[in-house]
Design an enzyme around this catalytic site. Structure first.
Site: not given
Length: 279
Positions: A97, A132, A194, A215
């Site tokens: 697994r 992220k 940004e 953005d």
């Protein structure tokens, strides 16, 4: 990749999954039992994580033979054998697994990245990831992005200066944030800002930003921003790029398209391990 770091990660993953022991295998499989098996792709994609999967089994039981049929970055079709394995049945099942979880997730990332890169074939813009990522798996996930043909954005907060909306709010303005960064950061660091409006783009340009992130802008606004910047800074399109038509975004003339969904919203590639026989 550094196996010292990888080994620590694998051991922690195995400890989490095995606990005090694989009671199912211990209950129904003789300690002397051996098996031969194969890892098979159940759908087409780009494979990543084979060496990590092999390491999982080595750390569990060095007597296990893990034979790769392909290498990371290779494309596979549904039904294609990725690797073969032979050794003590209990040991193989104890690592199954963890090995599959890692290889499936990384292959899912490399597959999605490869599709994004292919969509931009012929365009100047390049695909990058973001921060992220899954906690403690970032090094592997960013490796998977590279395996799929993409590039990496900064690895962590120490890797580059990226002035975002909250930095701007805390500093008072884009100009103030950039000015302070120039005064306090090493001269070797580029400064990225940004922006969400053309007014902010103009302010970032005037402040001397090296990279300007556009953005959550519409394609039309992105094109206007690129025209305004006119090569005076590197341009990066960001914000829900995983849901947008990348060809249209690239047509605006941006240099970079960063996609958090490459690692943040990805479906694992379906891979299975099946025993051919046991003895």
């Amino acid at each position: 990749m550094d196996f010292a770091t990888t080994d620590d990660f694998i051991r922690a993953a195995l400890k989490e999954d095995i606990g005090t022991g694989d009671i199912t295998s211990q209950s129904c499989i003789p300690e002397s039992g051996n098996s031969i098996g194969r890892f098979t792709a159940k759908e087409s994609g780009v494979i990543c994580g084979i060496n990590i999967a092999a390491r999982v089994f080595f750390l569990l039981d060095p007597s296990i033979r893990f034979i790769s049929e392909i290498k990371d970055g290779d494309s596979v079709k549904k039904g294609e054998v990725i690797a073969r394995i032979e050794g003590p049945s209990r040991s193989i099942l104890a690592g199954e697994r963890v090995a599959l979880n890692i290889m499936q997730r990384l292959s899912g990332i490399s597959t999605r990245t490869a599709k994004a890169v292919a969509e931009l074939k012929g365009a100047k813009a390049r695909i990058t990831d973001t921060r992220k990522s899954t906690p403690l798996m970032r090094v592997f996930e960013k490796y998977a992005v590279r395996t799929g043909g993409g590039s990496n954005h900064r690895f962590n907060l120490a890797d580059g200066i990226l002035i975002k909306d909250n930095h701007i709010a805390a500093a008072g303005s884009i100009a103030a944030a950039v000015r302070s960064a120039r005064q306090n950061a090493p001269h070797t660091f580029k400064i990225e800002v940004e922006t969400e409006t053309l007014e902010q783009v103009a302010e970032a340009l005037k402040a001397g930003a090296d990279i300007i992130m556009l953005d959550n802008m519409t394609t039309k606004l992105t094109a206007q921003a690129v025209k305004l910047i006119a090569g005076r800074a590197v341009t990066e399109a960001s914000g829900n790029m995983g849901e947008k038509n990348l060809k249209k975004v690239a047509a605006t003339g941006v240099d970079v398209i960063s996609i958090g969904a490459l690692t943040n919203d990805v479906r694992p590639l379906d891979i299975s391990l099946k025993f051919d026989n046991g003895r």
